[in-house]
Design an enzyme around this catalytic site. Structure first.
Site, PDB file in Angstrom:
ATOM      1  N   GLY A 141      -3.914 -31.722   8.784  1.00  0.00           N
ATOM      2  CA  GLY A 141      -3.822 -32.811   9.764  1.00  0.00           C
ATOM      3  C   GLY A 141      -3.326 -32.187  11.041  1.00  0.00           C
ATOM      4  N   GLN A 165      -3.193 -24.979   7.460  1.00  0.00           N
ATOM      5  CA  GLN A 165      -2.003 -24.668   6.670  1.00  0.00           C
ATOM      6  C   GLN A 165      -1.216 -23.521   7.335  1.00  0.00           C
ATOM      7  OE1 GLN A 165      -5.204 -25.049   4.665  1.00  0.00           O
ATOM      8  NE2 GLN A 165      -4.601 -27.161   4.914  1.00  0.00           N
TER       9      GLN A 165
HETATM   10  P1  GDP Z   1      -0.615 -28.752  12.750  1.00  0.00           P
HETATM   11  O1  GDP Z   1      -0.998 -29.192  11.396  1.00  0.00           O
HETATM   12  O2  GDP Z   1      -0.136 -27.338  12.786  1.00  0.00           O
HETATM   13  O3  GDP Z   1      -1.680 -29.004  13.770  1.00  0.00           O
HETATM   14  O4  GDP Z   1       0.643 -29.648  13.173  1.00  0.00           O
HETATM   15  P2  GDP Z   1       0.775 -31.244  12.981  1.00  0.00           P
HETATM   16  O5  GDP Z   1      -0.085 -31.915  13.964  1.00  0.00           O
HETATM   17  O6  GDP Z   1       0.612 -31.606  11.552  1.00  0.00           O
HETATM   18  O7  GDP Z   1       2.313 -31.454  13.303  1.00  0.00           O
HETATM   19  C1  GDP Z   1       2.860 -31.052  14.510  1.00  0.00           C
HETATM   20  C2  GDP Z   1       3.508 -32.276  15.195  1.00  0.00           C
HETATM   21  O8  GDP Z   1       4.315 -31.834  16.266  1.00  0.00           O
HETATM   22  C3  GDP Z   1       2.498 -33.217  15.811  1.00  0.00           C
HETATM   23  O9  GDP Z   1       3.033 -34.514  15.770  1.00  0.00           O
HETATM   24  C4  GDP Z   1       2.411 -32.740  17.268  1.00  0.00           C
HETATM   25  O10 GDP Z   1       2.014 -33.762  18.175  1.00  0.00           O
HETATM   26  C5  GDP Z   1       3.837 -32.342  17.501  1.00  0.00           C
HETATM   27  N1  GDP Z   1       4.046 -31.248  18.468  1.00  0.00           N
HETATM   28  C6  GDP Z   1       3.345 -30.093  18.631  1.00  0.00           C
HETATM   29  N2  GDP Z   1       3.935 -29.309  19.552  1.00  0.00           N
HETATM   30  C7  GDP Z   1       5.035 -29.976  19.971  1.00  0.00           C
HETATM   31  C8  GDP Z   1       6.079 -29.667  20.895  1.00  0.00           C
HETATM   32  O11 GDP Z   1       6.142 -28.613  21.510  1.00  0.00           O
HETATM   33  N3  GDP Z   1       7.064 -30.607  21.046  1.00  0.00           N
HETATM   34  C9  GDP Z   1       7.058 -31.789  20.366  1.00  0.00           C
HETATM   35  N4  GDP Z   1       8.058 -32.635  20.576  1.00  0.00           N
HETATM   36  N5  GDP Z   1       6.093 -32.107  19.492  1.00  0.00           N
HETATM   37  C10 GDP Z   1       5.103 -31.203  19.291  1.00  0.00           C
HETATM   38  P1  IMO Z   2      -1.942 -28.301   8.252  1.00  0.00           P
HETATM   39  O1  IMO Z   2      -3.256 -27.617   8.529  1.00  0.00           O
HETATM   40  C1  IMO Z   2       1.483 -28.771   5.599  1.00  0.00           C
HETATM   41  C2  IMO Z   2       0.720 -28.254   1.315  1.00  0.00           C
HETATM   42  C3  IMO Z   2       0.911 -29.492   0.471  1.00  0.00           C
HETATM   43  C4  IMO Z   2       1.333 -28.847  -0.845  1.00  0.00           C
HETATM   44  C5  IMO Z   2       0.460 -27.600  -0.903  1.00  0.00           C
HETATM   45  C6  IMO Z   2      -0.822 -27.742  -1.693  1.00  0.00           C
HETATM   46  O2  IMO Z   2      -1.843 -29.670   8.788  1.00  0.00           O
HETATM   47  O3  IMO Z   2      -0.806 -27.409   8.647  1.00  0.00           O
HETATM   48  P2  IMO Z   2      -3.142 -28.968  -1.255  1.00  0.00           P
HETATM   49  O4  IMO Z   2      -3.455 -30.399  -0.974  1.00  0.00           O
HETATM   50  O5  IMO Z   2      -3.577 -28.020  -0.180  1.00  0.00           O
HETATM   51  O6  IMO Z   2      -3.593 -28.515  -2.604  1.00  0.00           O
HETATM   52  O7  IMO Z   2      -1.520 -28.906  -1.293  1.00  0.00           O
HETATM   53  O8  IMO Z   2       0.145 -27.284   0.452  1.00  0.00           O
HETATM   54  N1  IMO Z   2      -0.206 -28.415   2.458  1.00  0.00           N
HETATM   55  C7  IMO Z   2       0.194 -28.548   3.730  1.00  0.00           C
HETATM   56  N2  IMO Z   2       1.434 -28.649   4.247  1.00  0.00           N
HETATM   57  N3  IMO Z   2       0.399 -28.759   6.406  1.00  0.00           N
HETATM   58  C8  IMO Z   2      -0.837 -28.624   5.888  1.00  0.00           C
HETATM   59  O9  IMO Z   2      -1.942 -28.495   6.658  1.00  0.00           O
HETATM   60  C9  IMO Z   2      -0.989 -28.559   4.496  1.00  0.00           C
HETATM   61  N4  IMO Z   2      -2.052 -28.456   3.670  1.00  0.00           N
HETATM   62  C10 IMO Z   2      -1.554 -28.352   2.426  1.00  0.00           C
HETATM   63  O10 IMO Z   2       1.919 -30.323   0.985  1.00  0.00           O
HETATM   64  O11 IMO Z   2       2.674 -28.422  -0.758  1.00  0.00           O
HETATM   65 MG    MG Z   3      -0.561 -30.692  10.022  1.00  0.00          MG
END
Ligand code: GDP
Ligand code: IMO
Ligand code: MG
Length: 436
Positions: free
Chosen positions: A40, A226
């Site tokens: 996500g 991930q």
């Molecule tokens: P990803 O899976 O690595 O793309 O990260 P996610 O989107 O799952 O989670 C990162 C969260 O942190 C999201 O809600 C972003 O909008 C937020 N985010 C990313 N960079 C920053 C930052 O520099 N500051 C703050 N406050 N939020 C951030």
């Molecule tokens: P992004 O790309 C955080 C974690 C799950 C679980 C383990 C295995 O957003 O960073 P799975 O469904 O892949 O078999 O789950 O990996 N996990 C993540 N944790 N961010 C992710 O993706 C993840 N994708 C899988 O929580 O511990």
């Molecule tokens: Mg994520």
């Protein structure tokens, strides 16, 4: 330089979506090469939040083409919904979005198995805390050589045989929970035929497509999913995902040689989070951890689960830098750490514990205080900073400490979720310039 890999350097959710969106303006092609909709990735543009699960996070730029490469596992129902949602705000026609014929398909029975296994294991050591999206079971079928590739959707005779083979293999497990009857070959074939219809104009040989783009001098951005510690080979096994999340996954997942990868940026939060089970040496099971979760909005972009929070773990980050051969490090969410008003960092583990040799399960962190973050001016200064020199001194010292510890220069600093809340130390397709 024309290719750049962006990978998560922790346990996922480091801000890959934000970073990819911030730098994809310079890219011609953005390519996802591993994982599925367990990911996500959040982008915030002009105050609007968009979460991508399968489509690469460069999708909001009209000139940037997006590719889903062979190493991915794709749930077509999820892809269809995501495309429909994104089309409201971005052009995502067949030219803009291409899907590898070699990628594997997540079938409804994979999702079912993922959920059943998690339910059965709940509370025990076998519970991984997966995202329940069917990702693990789909990769399992791939390794067992009974997986179904996107190309198989276009050959009904072959597809029927493959589905029958799969249902034979997993039937007894589904039957244990009374779920075998839920999956009938003809129903699955009918669904697959629907998927084939709309996927047809998008499919491609993604290896050839990327190779040709690179040869033409186009700039290609490879978007990891991930993070390093969730890597199937090098992560905190068995508490990992089922794919190669490190930069090496680009070569196998796309089908290009390592000689075509020019640079690798690792993404790390200024602290650490993890969702799901498994080792996390710097986890804070206290009020500070809870405060970090609140300040950082640390709830999963895919499942909504609360993420555990803790201090930045430099030995683990150093290992992540090695695993991916990082040429630059991007530090996100520095604003969140600043809002906390105090900073500690894990500089080593007790008793000479080595994360690669000894694993992370028994690692006990040695923490060091980082001075200066108690100044009430720091959060405001940091939020406004758009250049290195505008960052408060304590933030620069912290970033230098990280860069020195992992021997990788800082390439990007993120001080907020928005696209423009970003300090770029160099153009993304140039080498990083800020060395400590
Ligand atoms: P990803 O899976 O690595 O793309 O990260 P996610 O989107 O799952 O989670 C990162 C969260 O942190 C999201 O809600 C972003 O909008 C937020 N985010 C990313 N960079 C920053 C930052 O520099 N500051 C703050 N406050 N939020 C951030
Ligand atoms: P992004 O790309 C955080 C974690 C799950 C679980 C383990 C295995 O957003 O960073 P799975 O469904 O892949 O078999 O789950 O990996 N996990 C993540 N944790 N961010 C992710 O993706 C993840 N994708 C899988 O929580 O511990
Ligand atoms: Mg994520």
């Amino acid at each position: 330089m024309s290719t750049l890999v962006v990978v998560g350097a922790q346990w996922g959710d480091e801000g890959k979506g934000k970073v990819v969106d911030a730098i994809a303006a310079d890219a011609d092609l953005v390519v996802r090469y591993a994982g599925g909709n367990n990911a996500g990735h959040t982008l915030v543009v002009d105050g609007r939040k968009v979460v991508t699960h399968l489509v690469p996070s460069g999708c909001l730029y009209p000139h940037t083409r997006c590719v889903l490469a062979a190493g991915m596992v794709i749930d077509p129902d999820v892809l269809a919904a995501e495309i429909a949602e994104l089309r409201a705000i971005a052009r995502l026609e067949h030219d803009e979005l291409r899907v590898s014929l070699h990628a594997h398909v997540i079938f409804p029975y994979h999702r079912e198995l993922d959920g059943l296994r998690e339910d059965r294991a709940a509370g025990g050591a076998a519970a991984i805390g997966t995202t329940r999206r069917g990702v693990g079971p789909a990769y399992e079928a791939k390794a067992a050589r009974r997986g179904i590739q996107i190309r198989d959707l276009f050959d009904e005779v072959r597809l029927r045989a493959r589905i029958e083979h799969n249902l034979d293999a997993i039937g007894p497990e589904l039957a244990r929970d009374g779920r075998a009857a839920a999956f009938m070959v003809d129903d699955l074939l009918a669904r697959a035929s629907g998927w084939a219809g709309w996927l047809k104009p998008m499919v491609c040989d993604a290896s050839q497509l990327c190779h040709d783009a690179i040869r033409r001098g186009q700039r290609v951005l490879f978007e990891g999913a991930q993070g390093a510690m969730l890597d199937l080979d090098h992560g905190t096994y068995p508490y990992v995902t089922s794919s190669s999340t490190t930069a090496g996954g680009v070569c196998t997942g796309v089908g290009i040689g390592p000689t075509l990868v020019d640079a690798v940026w690792g993404i790390s939060k200024a602290y650490t989070t993890r969702v799901g089970a498994g080792p996390f040496p710097t986890r804070l099971d206290d009020a500070i951890g809870q405060r970090l979760r609140e300040l950082g909005g640390e709830f999963g972009a895919t499942t909504g689960r609360a993420r555990d929070c803790g201090w930045l773990d430099l030995p683990a980050l150093r290992m992540a830098a090695r695993l991916s051969g990082m040429t630059g490090i991007c530090i996100t969410k520095l604003d969140v750490l600043a809002a906390l008003g105090m900073v500690r960092v894990c500089v080593a583990y007790e008793d000479g514990h080595d994360p690669g040799r000894d694993g992370l399960a028994a690692a006990r962190p040695i923490l060091q205080d980082v001075a200066g973050f108690d100044d009430p001016e720091v959060p405001g200064q940091l939020a406004r900073a758009r250049r290195w020199a505008e960052l408060p001194g304590c933030a620069r010292a912290y970033l230098d400490l990280i860069a020195e510890a992992i021997e990788v220069p800082v390439a990007l600093v993120s001080v907020g979720p928005g696209r423009d809340e970003t300090i770029l130390m160099c153009r993304p397709f140039d080498p990083p310039v800020h060395a400590p």
